[in-house]
Design an enzyme around this catalytic site. Structure first.
Site, PDB file in Angstrom:
ATOM      1  N   ASP A   1       0.868  -1.200   0.000  1.00 54.48           N
ATOM      2  CA  ASP A   1       0.000   0.000   0.000  1.00 54.48           C
ATOM      3  C   ASP A   1       0.897   1.240   0.000  1.00 54.48           C
ATOM      4  OD1 ASP A   1      -2.298   1.512  -0.045  1.00 54.48           O
ATOM      5  OD2 ASP A   1      -2.751   1.284   2.084  1.00 54.48           O
TER       6      ASP A   1
ATOM      7  N   ASP B   1       2.008   2.524   8.098  1.00 55.01           N
ATOM      8  CA  ASP B   1       0.818   1.766   7.691  1.00 55.01           C
ATOM      9  C   ASP B   1       1.194   0.433   7.039  1.00 55.01           C
ATOM     10  OD1 ASP B   1      -1.830   1.270   7.481  1.00 55.01           O
ATOM     11  OD2 ASP B   1      -2.281   2.852   6.028  1.00 55.01           O
TER      12      ASP B   1
HETATM   13  N1  ATP Z   1       3.899   6.622  14.179  1.00 57.16           N
HETATM   14  C1  ATP Z   1       3.165   7.688  13.850  1.00 57.16           C
HETATM   15  N2  ATP Z   1       3.546   8.935  14.242  1.00 57.16           N
HETATM   16  C2  ATP Z   1       2.804  10.016  13.904  1.00 57.16           C
HETATM   17  N3  ATP Z   1       1.666   9.961  13.176  1.00 57.16           N
HETATM   18  C3  ATP Z   1       1.236   8.744  12.755  1.00 57.16           C
HETATM   19  C4  ATP Z   1       1.958   7.556  13.055  1.00 57.16           C
HETATM   20  N4  ATP Z   1       1.296   6.504  12.527  1.00 57.16           N
HETATM   21  C5  ATP Z   1       0.221   7.024  11.906  1.00 57.16           C
HETATM   22  N5  ATP Z   1       0.164   8.352  12.028  1.00 57.16           N
HETATM   23  C6  ATP Z   1      -0.884   9.264  11.505  1.00 57.16           C
HETATM   24  O1  ATP Z   1      -2.110   8.552  11.441  1.00 57.16           O
HETATM   25  C7  ATP Z   1      -2.581   8.460  10.087  1.00 57.16           C
HETATM   26  C8  ATP Z   1      -3.205   7.096   9.837  1.00 57.16           C
HETATM   27  O2  ATP Z   1      -2.234   6.100  10.052  1.00 57.16           O
HETATM   28  P1  ATP Z   1      -2.134   4.844   9.108  1.00 57.16           P
HETATM   29  O3  ATP Z   1      -1.895   5.268   7.700  1.00 57.16           O
HETATM   30  O4  ATP Z   1      -1.159   3.904   9.724  1.00 57.16           O
HETATM   31  O5  ATP Z   1      -3.581   4.235   9.279  1.00 57.16           O
HETATM   32  P2  ATP Z   1      -4.643   3.772   8.201  1.00 57.16           P
HETATM   33  O6  ATP Z   1      -4.719   2.307   8.266  1.00 57.16           O
HETATM   34  O7  ATP Z   1      -4.393   4.429   6.888  1.00 57.16           O
HETATM   35  O8  ATP Z   1      -5.942   4.291   8.791  1.00 57.16           O
HETATM   36  P3  ATP Z   1      -7.254   4.459   7.941  1.00 57.16           P
HETATM   37  O9  ATP Z   1      -7.081   3.717   6.642  1.00 57.16           O
HETATM   38  O10 ATP Z   1      -8.276   3.888   8.815  1.00 57.16           O
HETATM   39  O11 ATP Z   1      -7.281   5.952   7.765  1.00 57.16           O
HETATM   40  C9  ATP Z   1      -1.362   8.749   9.235  1.00 57.16           C
HETATM   41  O12 ATP Z   1      -1.720   9.312   8.006  1.00 57.16           O
HETATM   42  C10 ATP Z   1      -0.584   9.739  10.094  1.00 57.16           C
HETATM   43  O13 ATP Z   1      -1.134  11.025   9.948  1.00 57.16           O
HETATM   44 MG    MG Z   2      -2.728   4.956   5.817  1.00 52.36          MG
END
Ligand code: ATP
Ligand code: MG
Length: 255
Positions: A186, A203
């Site tokens: 992804d 992610d």
């Molecule tokens: N380790 C981290 N530190 C700071 N911000 C984070 C971190 N992990 C995630 N984020 C923030 O959270 C957001 C969502 O995280 P992530 O992409 O892992 O989830 P996701 O699975 O895409 O969630 P969804 O699809 O439900 O939106 C990221 O775009 C970022 O803004």
């Molecule tokens: Mg994401």
């Protein structure tokens, strides 16, 4: 009412802020509270301060531990509408064979998978959050940000120098593939953070081992996303050229 007040009591401990507590209580069930409780009691964090991101599948909070260190806490929603697509990435990954197909078990396996994938990324030398702990649907990891401010995604804050994005992404994908045999699956400007011009890959729940039956098509999709992004930002390349550049790193990274 009695159980309500107990719930409120527990939540107040982790969410000093009422608005954040309300967001959490609306989305998460009792078992999630107990996972939060278990991780907090082990000292991985003290309180969940506020939501950084609310998504379809997960909410990400900024948390802080008793020493004042920030953490990112990603909590997968048990009621996620999209849980069926998860099995595509779990089945076929030898690390997760035999995971039951009910919603809760799949989501717990997903969080465990993201933890393991983050470990592999760090082992490969890819800049990604360091995983700290997980329990059920709750994952604690390194907070990516500056002065307490979470770093924006690359989509929101394009890099100043697109050439550096190209170099970093070729390096990331090659390290993943040749050092730990992992495909992100992804990879896009939505899952890369721009931390002061340093790229951080996030992610990773869906990332699979290269032995997964769909690994090739996931890899090709990642390359297509990278190619589109680079071309849109003025770096002319093709999927073939990127694949070739990645392949040329094999001898550098292969054990
Ligand atoms: N380790 C981290 N530190 C700071 N911000 C984070 C971190 N992990 C995630 N984020 C923030 O959270 C957001 C969502 O995280 P992530 O992409 O892992 O989830 P996701 O699975 O895409 O969630 P969804 O699809 O439900 O939106 C990221 O775009 C970022 O803004
Ligand atoms: Mg994401």
């Amino acid at each position: 009412m009695k159980s309500d007040s107990k719930e409120n009591f527990d939540l107040r401990k982790f969410f000093p802020d009422e608005e954040q507590r309300r967001i959490f209580a609306k989305v998460f069930d009792r078992s999630t509270i107990s996972a939060v409780h278990s991780l907090a009691s082990k000292g991985y964090f003290d309180v969940l301060e506020f939501v950084i991101s609310t998504g379809k599948e997960a909410h990400v909070f900024r948390a802080v531990d008793s020493a004042g260190h920030f953490r990112a806490v990603k909590i997968y929603k048990i009621e996620t509408t999209d849980f069926k697509h998860m099995s595509k990435y779990l089945e076929g990954d030898v690390r997760f064979q035999g995971v039951k197909k009910n919603r809760r078990d799949l989501i717990y396996a997903w969080a465990r998978k993201e933890f393991k994938n983050l470990l592999l990324l760090n082992k490969a030398g890819v800049r990604a959050p360091l995983p700290i702990a997980f329990k059920d649907n709750v994952l604690v990891m390194e907070f990516i940000g500056e002065k307490g401010q979470a770093s924006p995604i690359l989509k929101e804050k394009p890099a100043k120098d697109v050439k550096k994005v190209h170099t970093a992404l070729v390096d990331f994908v090659a390290r993943m593939l040749f050092k730990v045999e992992l495909i992100h699956a992804d990879l896009s400007e939505y899952n890369l953070l721009n931390k002061g011009e340093e790229l951080v890959l996030i992610d990773c729940g869906q990332a699979v081992l290269n032995s997964h039956p769909m690994a090739k098509s996931f890899f090709e999709r990642d390359i297509a996303n990278i190619s589109k992004y680079l071309n849109r930002h003025g770096f002319k390349t093709t999927e073939e050229a990127l694949t070739e550049e990645i392949r040329s790193k094999k001898s550098l990274f292969k054990k």
